[in-house]
Design an enzyme around this catalytic site. Structure first.
Site, short mmCIF file in Angstrom:
data_model
loop_
_atom_site.label_atom_id
_atom_site.label_comp_id
_atom_site.label_asym_id
_atom_site.label_seq_id
_atom_site.Cartn_x
_atom_site.Cartn_y
_atom_site.Cartn_z
N ILE A 193 23.79 4.44 -43.22
CA ILE A 193 23.37 5.70 -42.43
C ILE A 193 22.88 6.80 -43.21
O ILE A 193 22.50 7.81 -42.62
CB ILE A 193 24.47 6.06 -41.57
N GLY A 194 22.82 6.75 -44.37
CA GLY A 194 22.31 7.75 -45.45
C GLY A 194 22.39 7.40 -46.85
O GLY A 194 23.16 6.41 -47.15
N GLY A 196 21.39 9.30 -50.98
CA GLY A 196 21.30 10.49 -51.87
C GLY A 196 21.42 9.91 -53.36
O GLY A 196 21.34 8.75 -53.65
N ARG A 197 21.37 11.13 -54.08
CA ARG A 197 21.35 10.78 -55.47
C ARG A 197 22.61 10.21 -55.86
O ARG A 197 22.82 9.55 -57.15
CB ARG A 197 21.05 12.33 -56.20
N GLY A 199 24.45 7.63 -54.10
CA GLY A 199 24.36 6.38 -53.87
C GLY A 199 24.18 6.35 -52.15
O GLY A 199 23.08 6.70 -51.79
N GLU A 200 25.16 5.66 -51.35
CA GLU A 200 24.63 5.38 -50.08
C GLU A 200 25.78 5.73 -49.18
O GLU A 200 27.17 5.70 -49.58
CB GLU A 200 24.30 3.90 -49.91
N VAL A 201 25.68 5.83 -47.83
CA VAL A 201 26.81 6.19 -46.98
C VAL A 201 26.58 5.26 -45.87
O VAL A 201 25.67 4.74 -45.29
CB VAL A 201 26.67 7.60 -46.24
N LYS A 214 31.11 6.51 -48.17
CA LYS A 214 30.28 7.03 -48.83
C LYS A 214 30.40 6.20 -50.26
O LYS A 214 31.59 6.29 -51.02
CB LYS A 214 30.54 8.38 -49.30
N ASP A 315 27.44 24.00 -52.98
CA ASP A 315 26.09 23.43 -52.55
C ASP A 315 25.80 23.34 -51.00
O ASP A 315 25.57 22.20 -50.24
CB ASP A 315 26.23 21.83 -53.23
#
Length: 486
Positions: A193-194, A196-197, A199-201, A214, A315
């Site tokens: 579902i997502g 990023g830098r 890894g993955e979700v 995550k 962040d």
């Protein structure tokens, strides 16, 4: 005069350009570092430059001092290329020879003690086994006793997190390690579902309920450990902070998967939600109010035996905020969070190389003037980012038939992936901020929200509002507009 140092090593250095083996700082030191990762036990080295602002105190900086019983050591020097491998060996970690000898002595003593009491312990164990067997046999014949098929009660996720017998404090900071591992082993991963830098979700299933998993890449082990550590801070749980469930590492063949398991919110991030959804005035204020409430809880210190230290997010952005079914938000991704220990007046800064998102960085971060010895500086930087998020939400409000496309802050001033220098020119030199939309002056609610945004992104951090003041201001607007959320 400027100092030039060697850049290199097996550990990635964000302050050294790729394939460039030197760095130059106007004032600072060269350094060589050795580190052993806590789980994989891999030994990494890194060489580069420390700027003057990292050297506290400047004449004898803490970062350059040897640390006993630490998983990393740093050596500093102050001449050009003094940290080159040919000029300086990487520091060695504390030797374990002495501890091995001590352990051997302790082992001999322990063996003598164990042998002397071994007979007694063996007899005691036999008695306990006999008693346990007898009780289990009687339970099988008792129709009132239910069978136990797992180490966790037959309940849903929310009940488990709210259960004081399974929550480490009764205040929702997390679950015991054994429960973490039990939950992780029972999750079935579904779709991604997502990404990023880090890894993955994934969306996962646990006893029929959705959870978010995550997965960190192995090289980002420190970020995984840091985020899990922050999420388990005592008294952190709050309706507007992403609900942490468990953390675990799983060996899968030739590598290790690092899992962080949390509550699942099907609406996704605020970034995705605003990209697809226009919101009315009530929904806009509800989103803004809940974000301010979550940030105020993070920033707030709870004093007491089971108190919570103040935490700065560092962040905050729309991609790190999730939208819940009830229209409120939950702040997520605490991997860069900074904690303050008021009893010692020390600041716990994450030991990883990640930096915040450039587009949302406060002026004092962009021009490298942030006072890292003053914790309020980090909170004020969060408020600047909060102001940008409020602007993103305000643009998607449908008040008066407004139908503006979703845009990121500074979308018309910098490219999609701006550099720190590009952001510094826009934010610090030109002192630009996101623009007020043409129709906002017609509506009192939008005019007041615009005023609130401006009070969040003042150039001077000291002039910005606190998260609690932002929360109270939005609550007052809700009351006076008659759209207070129940």
């Amino acid at each position: 005069s400027a100092l030039t140092c060697y850049c290199g090593g097996s550990r990635e250095n964000p302050y050294c350009e790729r394939n460039v083996f030197n760095c130059t700082v106007p004032e600072g030191v060269c350094y060589a570092m050795t580190e052993v990762l806590p789980i994989s036990k891999n030994i990494l080295t890194q060489r580069g430059c420390f700027r003057k602002n990292r050297l506290v105190p400047y004449n004898r900086p803490f970062v350059c001092e040897p640390v006993n019983k630490s998983n990393h050591q740093v050596i500093c020097c102050k001449t050009d290329f003094c940290n080159h491998p040919e000029a300086m060996e990487a520091p060695t970690l504390p030797t374990t020879t002495a501890s091995i000898q001590t352990n051997q002595d302790q082992l001999s003593t322990t063996l003598i003690v164990l042998l002397s009491v071994g007979g007694f312990l063996l007899m005691a164990m036999l008695v306990l086994v006999a008693v346990f067997y007898k009780k289990q046999h009687s339970k099988r014949n008792d129709p009132l006793v239910e069978s136990q098929n797992s180490s966790l009660p037959d309940t849903n996720m929310q009940d488990l997190l709210d259960d004081k017998d399974f929550s480490t404090t009764g205040s929702g900071s997390g679950l015991p390690l054994l429960v973490h591992r039990t939950i992780a082993r029972q999750i079935q991963l579904q779709e991604v579902i997502g990404k990023g830098r880090y890894g993955e979700v994934f969306r996962g299933k646990w006893r029929g309920e959705d959870v978010a998993v995550k997965k960190f890449v192995t090289r980002d082990e420190r970020s995984w450990a840091r985020e899990a550590e922050i999420y388990q801070t005592i008294m952190l749980r709050h309706e507007n902070i992403l609900g942490f469930i468990a953390a675990d590492n799983k060996d899968v063949g030739t590598w290790t998967e690092l899992w962080l398991i949390s509550e699942y919110h099907e609406n996704g991030s605020l970034f995705d939600y605003l990209g697809e959804t226009r919101v009315d005035v009530g929904a806009m204020l509800k989103l803004c109010s809940s974000i301010a409430s979550g940030l105020a809880h993070l920033h707030n210190e709870i004093v007491g035996t089971l108190g919570k230290p103040p935490i700065a997010h560092c962040d905050l952005k729309s991609k790190n905020i999730l939208v819940k079914k009830n229209g409120e938000c939950a702040i997520a991704d605490l991997g860069l969070a900074v904690r303050h220990d008021s009893s010692t007046d020390t600041i716990d800064i994450p030991p990883n190389n990640r930096v915040g998102t450039k587009r949302y960085m406060a002026p004092e971060i962009l021009d490298d003037t942030l006072n890292m010895l003053h914790f309020d500086s980090f909170k004020r930087a969060d408020i600047y980012s909060l102001g940008l998020v409020l602007w993103e939400i305000g643009r998607r409000c449908s008040i008066g038939g407004q139908n503006l496309d979703y845009q990121l802050p500074y979308y018309n001033m910098v490219p999609d992936d701006p550099t720190i220098e590009q952001m510094r020119v826009v934010v610090c030199e030109k002192m630009f901020r996101p623009q007020k939309e043409a129709t906002w002056h017609k509506y009192d609610t939008m005019e007041r929200m615009w005023k609130l945004m401006n009070e969040c992104w003042y150039e001077s951090g000291c002039a910005r509002l606190t998260a609690l003041r932002v929360k109270k201001t939005i609550a007052k607007i809700e009351d006076e507009e008659g759209v207070k959320n129940i």
